[in-house]
Design a protein around this motif. Sequence first.
Motif, PDB file in Angstrom:
ATOM      1  N   ARG A  36       0.684  10.569   0.133  1.00 50.27           N
ATOM      2  CA  ARG A  36      -0.699  10.763   0.135  1.00 50.27           C
ATOM      3  C   ARG A  36      -1.273  10.858   1.602  1.00 50.27           C
ATOM      4  NH1 ARG A  36      -4.921   7.898  -3.895  1.00 50.27           N
ATOM      5  NH2 ARG A  36      -4.405   6.064  -2.727  1.00 50.27           N
ATOM      6  N   GLU A  44       0.514   7.814   3.248  1.00 47.46           N
ATOM      7  CA  GLU A  44       0.998   6.734   2.280  1.00 47.46           C
ATOM      8  C   GLU A  44       2.080   7.153   1.367  1.00 47.46           C
ATOM      9  OE1 GLU A  44      -2.880   6.223  -0.109  1.00 47.46           O
ATOM     10  OE2 GLU A  44      -1.797   4.401  -1.129  1.00 47.46           O
ATOM     11  N   LEU A  46       3.917   7.400  -1.889  1.00 47.21           N
ATOM     12  CA  LEU A  46       3.807   6.918  -3.510  1.00 47.21           C
ATOM     13  C   LEU A  46       4.955   6.735  -4.310  1.00 47.21           C
ATOM     14  CD1 LEU A  46       1.101   9.932  -3.878  1.00 47.21           C
ATOM     15  CD2 LEU A  46       0.580   7.628  -3.523  1.00 47.21           C
ATOM     16  N   GLY A  59       4.852   2.646  -4.528  1.00 45.10           N
ATOM     17  CA  GLY A  59       3.683   2.982  -3.680  1.00 45.10           C
ATOM     18  C   GLY A  59       2.620   3.606  -4.324  1.00 45.10           C
ATOM     19  N   LEU A  60       2.826   3.648  -6.072  1.00 43.55           N
ATOM     20  CA  LEU A  60       1.782   4.133  -6.761  1.00 43.55           C
ATOM     21  C   LEU A  60       0.756   3.206  -6.728  1.00 43.55           C
ATOM     22  CD1 LEU A  60       4.075   5.538  -9.679  1.00 43.55           C
ATOM     23  CD2 LEU A  60       2.833   6.765  -7.755  1.00 43.55           C
ATOM     24  N   PRO A  61      -0.720   3.713  -6.403  1.00 48.32           N
ATOM     25  CA  PRO A  61      -1.693   2.752  -6.251  1.00 48.32           C
ATOM     26  C   PRO A  61      -2.279   2.278  -7.406  1.00 48.32           C
ATOM     27  CG  PRO A  61      -2.332   5.128  -6.021  1.00 48.32           C
ATOM     28  CD  PRO A  61      -0.876   4.879  -6.187  1.00 48.32           C
ATOM     29  N   SER A  62      -2.089   2.710  -8.687  1.00 52.31           N
ATOM     30  CA  SER A  62      -2.321   2.238  -9.878  1.00 52.31           C
ATOM     31  C   SER A  62      -1.845   2.996 -11.085  1.00 52.31           C
ATOM     32  CB  SER A  62      -4.003   2.475 -10.187  1.00 52.31           C
ATOM     33  OG  SER A  62      -4.446   3.992 -10.482  1.00 52.31           O
ATOM     34  N   GLU A  85     -11.997   8.479  -4.920  1.00 49.68           N
ATOM     35  CA  GLU A  85     -11.051   8.090  -3.990  1.00 49.68           C
ATOM     36  C   GLU A  85      -9.676   8.579  -3.979  1.00 49.68           C
ATOM     37  OE1 GLU A  85     -12.674   6.218  -6.218  1.00 49.68           O
ATOM     38  OE2 GLU A  85     -11.275   4.509  -7.100  1.00 49.68           O
ATOM     39  N   ASP A  86      -9.557   9.214  -5.160  1.00 52.04           N
ATOM     40  CA  ASP A  86      -8.006  10.184  -5.249  1.00 52.04           C
ATOM     41  C   ASP A  86      -8.274  11.287  -4.341  1.00 52.04           C
ATOM     42  OD1 ASP A  86      -8.078   9.479  -8.737  1.00 52.04           O
ATOM     43  OD2 ASP A  86      -7.430   7.976  -6.946  1.00 52.04           O
TER      44      ASP A  86
END
Lengths: 112, 115
Positions: A36, A44, A46, A59-62, A85-86
């Motif tokens: 990302r 970034e 993922l 790396g997955l943010p959530s 924010e995505d």
Amino acid sequence: GAGVSQSPSNKVTEKGKDVELRCDPISGHTALYWYRQSLGQGLEFLIYFQGNSAPDKSGLPSDRFSAERTGGSVSTLTIQRTQQEDSAVYLCASSLDGRRAFFGQGTRLTVV
Amino acid sequence: GESVGLHLPTLSVQEGDNSIINCAYSNSASDYFIWYKQESGKGPQFIIDIRSNMDKRQGQRVTVLLNKTVKHLSLQIAATQPGDSAVYFCAENRGPNSGYSTLTFGKGTMLLVSP
């Protein structure tokens, strides 16, 4: 095709909706990556798929983010209940040797 | 409101000059160090890589230097051209003998070449 193909190239979605981003890697490439990139920022990490091994999801943010790679080829990145924010460009890449990665043009996601 | 601007370090050079872009890395276990170039609106593109047991590798108009003592990587571009203007990222990964790993990218440097 000759390169990595991503679709759609642009996606505008409403906050709270789910989106699916698709990546068609180069045929025969065993490694596939999702990154990302926000405006003017770096890449970034993922998620990373390597052959038949379990993917590196570190790396997955959530937990709203998930990805799968079917048959060792096409990959889909899914974002559930999208948030503002995505919003970013989502880049997919594939590689045969893990060093020379070929990137797609990316999907620009805008959450309104 | 706050405007979104570029947060990348920038190197400005004149056409014909030599450019040196630097990168500090943190993972001593990496097997390969790689440079990528990203032009506006495009995905990153591979430029050159170097294996961790080497300290220098040359390509066409580019040279990569690796200093493992201080964990420093540099990309030298000879006779820089306006077409070299882009953001340059260093990246690192582990190879098959160490158990594959993802490509980890550095923060990037914007190179601006003036005619």
